[in-house]
Design an enzyme around this catalytic site. Structure first.
Site, PDB file in Angstrom:
ATOM      1  N   LYS A   1      43.981  51.762  33.314  1.00 31.57           N
ATOM      2  CA  LYS A   1      43.155  51.194  34.380  1.00 31.57           C
ATOM      3  C   LYS A   1      43.665  51.623  35.759  1.00 31.57           C
ATOM      4  O   LYS A   1      44.764  52.157  35.884  1.00 31.57           O
ATOM      5  CB  LYS A   1      43.107  49.665  34.238  1.00 31.57           C
ATOM      6  CG  LYS A   1      42.529  49.207  32.885  1.00 31.57           C
ATOM      7  CD  LYS A   1      41.030  49.374  32.817  1.00 31.57           C
ATOM      8  CE  LYS A   1      40.377  49.399  31.458  1.00 31.57           C
ATOM      9  NZ  LYS A   1      40.519  48.378  30.495  1.00 31.57           N
TER      10      LYS A   1
HETATM   11  C1  LIG Z   1      39.862  47.553  29.271  1.00 33.13           C
HETATM   12  C2  LIG Z   1      38.701  46.642  29.288  1.00 33.13           C
HETATM   13  C3  LIG Z   1      38.790  45.307  28.863  1.00 33.13           C
HETATM   14  C4  LIG Z   1      39.987  44.762  28.151  1.00 33.13           C
HETATM   15  O1  LIG Z   1      41.139  44.817  28.896  1.00 33.13           O
HETATM   16  P1  LIG Z   1      42.555  44.467  28.203  1.00 33.13           P
HETATM   17  O2  LIG Z   1      43.441  44.224  29.392  1.00 33.13           O
HETATM   18  O3  LIG Z   1      42.962  45.653  27.405  1.00 33.13           O
HETATM   19  O4  LIG Z   1      42.365  43.248  27.381  1.00 33.13           O
HETATM   20  C5  LIG Z   1      37.699  44.476  29.035  1.00 33.13           C
HETATM   21  N1  LIG Z   1      36.548  44.935  29.562  1.00 33.13           N
HETATM   22  C6  LIG Z   1      36.404  46.227  29.940  1.00 33.13           C
HETATM   23  C7  LIG Z   1      35.108  46.664  30.515  1.00 33.13           C
HETATM   24  C8  LIG Z   1      37.472  47.115  29.790  1.00 33.13           C
HETATM   25  O5  LIG Z   1      37.319  48.406  30.102  1.00 33.13           O
END
Ligand SMILES: *Cc1c(COP(=O)(O)O)cnc(C)c1O
Length: 396
Positions: A181
């Site tokens: 991210k």
């Molecule tokens: C990555 C992601 C999540 C989940 O995030 P985590 O921190 O891995 O639980 C939820 N929604 C979207 C749109 C994502 O890309």
């Protein structure tokens, strides 16, 4: 020259921040995290930020704090990462999928309104790929029908739309600090809210439903007893990981600008391939967080293209499939509904692939991606007559 799909930029300076935590007696959630929470709240100009150990666990803690469970419906877009719907089912509630806008692939006001029922308790719009959903319109509907609005802002820590940022118009916005991210500590996330009571409840549900966490029990040099006041989960972020966040928050806009410049370069270079190659529309008034750079080709060409890009050293991947078309949610909905009620999400999911996009991607590396992709598209010989009608109109 191989070009990886993603490259993180955590380095030796970041190791020093972790070493500082290791030098203290306290490894779990304590003062470091509390300071990061203040920084996140300040960054977003919101009163409350709570660190969590993932978006997923933060969302479960949020749904528990809102008292959403069996018998309740939560509206989610059909085009998103699976976690958005999974958390609803994890608390025993029912996800209600809605198809998405053909140009932005996001939940629309009309979609939300049409999916409302007596049982609707909340909706989870997703700021897909880094662009924000139409929050003003969605918030107006949520207020009119007295439902909660939970923003899936996993792709959009630093974005805005018409001056509105995550958390400004909703009950909560939830971020992910997962490895790929825009802001990351490997695994982590944050929940932000304007609502003090809700923040206090999430503070409890992120830690077993306890009235006082370990750090609070010794506050002021006096031991305080704790109680369990509601059902909670284990979603707190340890200081060891929280320590990695402040340096990135300082550079988040600089890094966004680099991705934006790269995204514009891709866009210009690939414009000539429309309508064989389609990109999501960038909405005016949006400060796009550019988390991913997805493109769309005719579904029958996608997997071949992906395989040949991979063979030639270009890291490309698929983000995301239509959730109703995954085996689990298809069984839940039934094949008939799963295969026919979400044509836009389905067509996008079957033809999309994402190209490398990150601040350290060099222009010569990007040129390599563009050149290889262009050559493969030409060799593959057009295919406009096979372009999918559900998405062919979204060239922009
Ligand atoms: C990555 C992601 C999540 C989940 O995030 P985590 O921190 O891995 O639980 C939820 N929604 C979207 C749109 C994502 O890309």
């Amino acid at each position: 020259m191989p070009v990886p799909f993603h490259r993180h930029e955590l380095a030796a300076e970041d190791a020093a921040a972790v070493a500082k935590v290791l030098a203290t007696p306290f490894l779990t959630s304590g003062r470091v995290g509390a300071a990061v929470e203040e920084r996140i709240a300040e960054f977003l100009d919101l009163p409350h930020a709570l660190l969590v150990n993932s978006w997923t666990n933060g969302a479960v803690a949020t749904l528990l704090a809102l008292g959403i469970g069996p018998g309740d419906e939560v509206i989610v877009p059909a085009m998103t990462f699976i976690a958005t719907a999974n958390v609803v089912a994890l608390v025993g509630a029912t996800p209600v999928f809605v198809d998405v806008d053909p140009e932005t692939l996001m939940m629309t006001a009309e979609g939300l309104e049409a999916a409302l029922s007596e049982r609707t308790r909340a909706a989870i719009p997703v700021h897909l790929y880094g662009q924000m959903a139409p929050m003003r319109e969605l918030a107006a509907i949520a207020a009119r029908h007295d439902i909660h609005l939970i923003e899936d802002a996993a792709h959009c820590f630093e974005g805005s739309r018409d001056g509105v940022r995550p958390g400004a118009l909703s009950d909560v916005a939830i971020f992910s600090f997962y490895a790929t991210k825009n802001v990351t500590c490997g695994e982590g996330g944050a929940v932000v809210t304007r609502n003090r009571d809700l923040a206090e409840r999430i503070r409890q549900t992120r830690l077993h439903g306890m009235s006082a966490g370990a750090a609070d029990r010794f506050r002021g040099g006096r031991y305080r007893h704790w109680d369990m006041v509601r059902l909670g989960t284990k979603a707190n972020l340890p200081d060891l990981l929280a320590a990695l966040l402040p340096a990135q928050i300082e550079r988040v806009e600089e890094r966004r600008r680099k991705r934006e410049a790269l995204a514009r370069r891709y866009r210009e270079a690939l414009a000539g391939f429309a309508p064989d190659l389609v990109l999501p529309t960038w909405v005016e008034g949006v400060r796009h967080a550019h988390h991913l750079f997805p493109v769309h080709v005719a579904p029958h060409r996608r997997d071949g293209l992906l395989a040949r890009l991979t063979e030639s050293g270009i890291g490309a991947t698929v983000n995301y499939r239509a959730l109703p078309r995954t085996r689990y949610w298809r069984a839940f909905l039934g094949e008939e509904r799963a295969d026919h009620e979400f044509p836009v999400a389905t067509a996008w999911g079957e033809g999309t692939l994402s190209l490398p996009l990150y601040p350290s991607l060099r222009e010569d590396e990007q040129d390599e991606v563009i050149e290889k992709l262009a050559r493969l598209l030409l060799e593959d010989g057009g295919g406009a007559d096979d372009a999918d009608p559900a998405t062919a109109s979204s060239a922009g």
